[in-house]
Design a protein around this motif. Sequence first.
Motif, PDB file in Angstrom:
ATOM      1  N   GLY A 106      23.782  55.430  -5.034  1.00 56.20           N
ATOM      2  CA  GLY A 106      23.911  56.162  -6.031  1.00 56.20           C
ATOM      3  C   GLY A 106      23.280  55.870  -6.943  1.00 56.20           C
ATOM      4  O   GLY A 106      22.821  56.730  -7.583  1.00 56.20           O
ATOM      5  N   ILE A 107      22.412  54.323  -6.501  1.00 58.82           N
ATOM      6  CA  ILE A 107      21.212  54.236  -8.011  1.00 58.82           C
ATOM      7  C   ILE A 107      19.943  55.827  -7.404  1.00 58.82           C
ATOM      8  O   ILE A 107      19.545  56.594  -8.299  1.00 58.82           O
ATOM      9  N   ARG A 112      17.230  58.711 -10.026  1.00 61.68           N
ATOM     10  CA  ARG A 112      16.211  59.430  -9.184  1.00 61.68           C
ATOM     11  C   ARG A 112      16.447  61.195  -8.743  1.00 61.68           C
ATOM     12  O   ARG A 112      15.733  61.654  -8.288  1.00 61.68           O
ATOM     13  N   LYS A 113      17.833  61.191  -9.160  1.00 62.55           N
ATOM     14  CA  LYS A 113      17.956  62.353  -9.377  1.00 62.55           C
ATOM     15  C   LYS A 113      18.205  63.340  -7.792  1.00 62.55           C
ATOM     16  O   LYS A 113      17.924  64.420  -7.797  1.00 62.55           O
ATOM     17  N   LYS A 114      18.321  62.737  -7.218  1.00 64.14           N
ATOM     18  CA  LYS A 114      18.481  62.814  -5.318  1.00 64.14           C
ATOM     19  C   LYS A 114      20.133  63.374  -5.367  1.00 64.14           C
ATOM     20  O   LYS A 114      20.664  63.401  -5.801  1.00 64.14           O
ATOM     21  N   GLY A 115      20.058  64.535  -4.353  1.00 59.94           N
ATOM     22  CA  GLY A 115      20.796  64.782  -4.546  1.00 59.94           C
ATOM     23  C   GLY A 115      21.813  64.534  -3.287  1.00 59.94           C
ATOM     24  O   GLY A 115      21.372  63.537  -2.871  1.00 59.94           O
ATOM     25  N   ARG A 116      23.087  64.870  -2.697  1.00 61.71           N
ATOM     26  CA  ARG A 116      24.151  63.453  -2.308  1.00 61.71           C
ATOM     27  C   ARG A 116      23.594  64.187  -0.698  1.00 61.71           C
ATOM     28  O   ARG A 116      24.588  63.801   0.734  1.00 61.71           O
ATOM     29  N   ASN A 117      23.437  65.147  -0.164  1.00 60.45           N
ATOM     30  CA  ASN A 117      22.129  65.335   0.901  1.00 60.45           C
ATOM     31  C   ASN A 117      21.332  65.043   1.427  1.00 60.45           C
ATOM     32  O   ASN A 117      20.816  64.535   2.578  1.00 60.45           O
ATOM     33  N   TYR A 118      20.670  63.664   0.792  1.00 62.23           N
ATOM     34  CA  TYR A 118      18.958  63.135   0.740  1.00 62.23           C
ATOM     35  C   TYR A 118      19.272  62.375   2.085  1.00 62.23           C
ATOM     36  O   TYR A 118      20.594  61.103   1.942  1.00 62.23           O
ATOM     37  N   ALA A 119      19.035  62.378   2.451  1.00 59.50           N
ATOM     38  CA  ALA A 119      18.682  61.470   3.468  1.00 59.50           C
ATOM     39  C   ALA A 119      17.710  60.570   3.929  1.00 59.50           C
ATOM     40  O   ALA A 119      16.879  60.382   2.736  1.00 59.50           O
ATOM     41  N   PHE A 120      18.196  58.761   4.094  1.00 60.03           N
ATOM     42  CA  PHE A 120      17.248  58.015   3.469  1.00 60.03           C
ATOM     43  C   PHE A 120      17.935  56.620   4.862  1.00 60.03           C
ATOM     44  O   PHE A 120      18.469  56.950   5.889  1.00 60.03           O
TER      45      PHE A 120
END
Length: 139
Positions: A106-107, A112-120
Amino acid sequence: MEHFLIMSFLGINSWIDIQKKQISLVSVGFFMAVGILYECVVQNKNPDVFWGLLPGAVLLGVSKLSREALGMGDALLMLVLGIYLGLEAALDVLLLALFLAAVWAGILIVVRKKGRNYAFPFVPFLLIGYVGRWLLCHF
């Protein structure tokens, strides 16, 4: 001894997951073998301890069904944690890790305006979840 093994396992794999975005299958295999020997021989636990494999097995299924949106390595790592922790503690750690990862996602999306498919990396959240549960149970 068990706490040291778990912290080593999660610490090593957190570092690798952050640096390389992967899990060391060598360490997973090593800690799995050590865990089985430790729990069955040293701790002399009965086969019921293997109910702890259930959360990892479910994650393996989720990983397969989601085409590895949740990495297979993360699921294997959770499988190994279940050997050491048993069902209840493994579920506690997993649920805390999932909650923390959701907050982090969510943060990342909002700030940080990352997309929902951003992997971490997920393993550091398992480490934090384990430490959090350990602190809650021991203090």
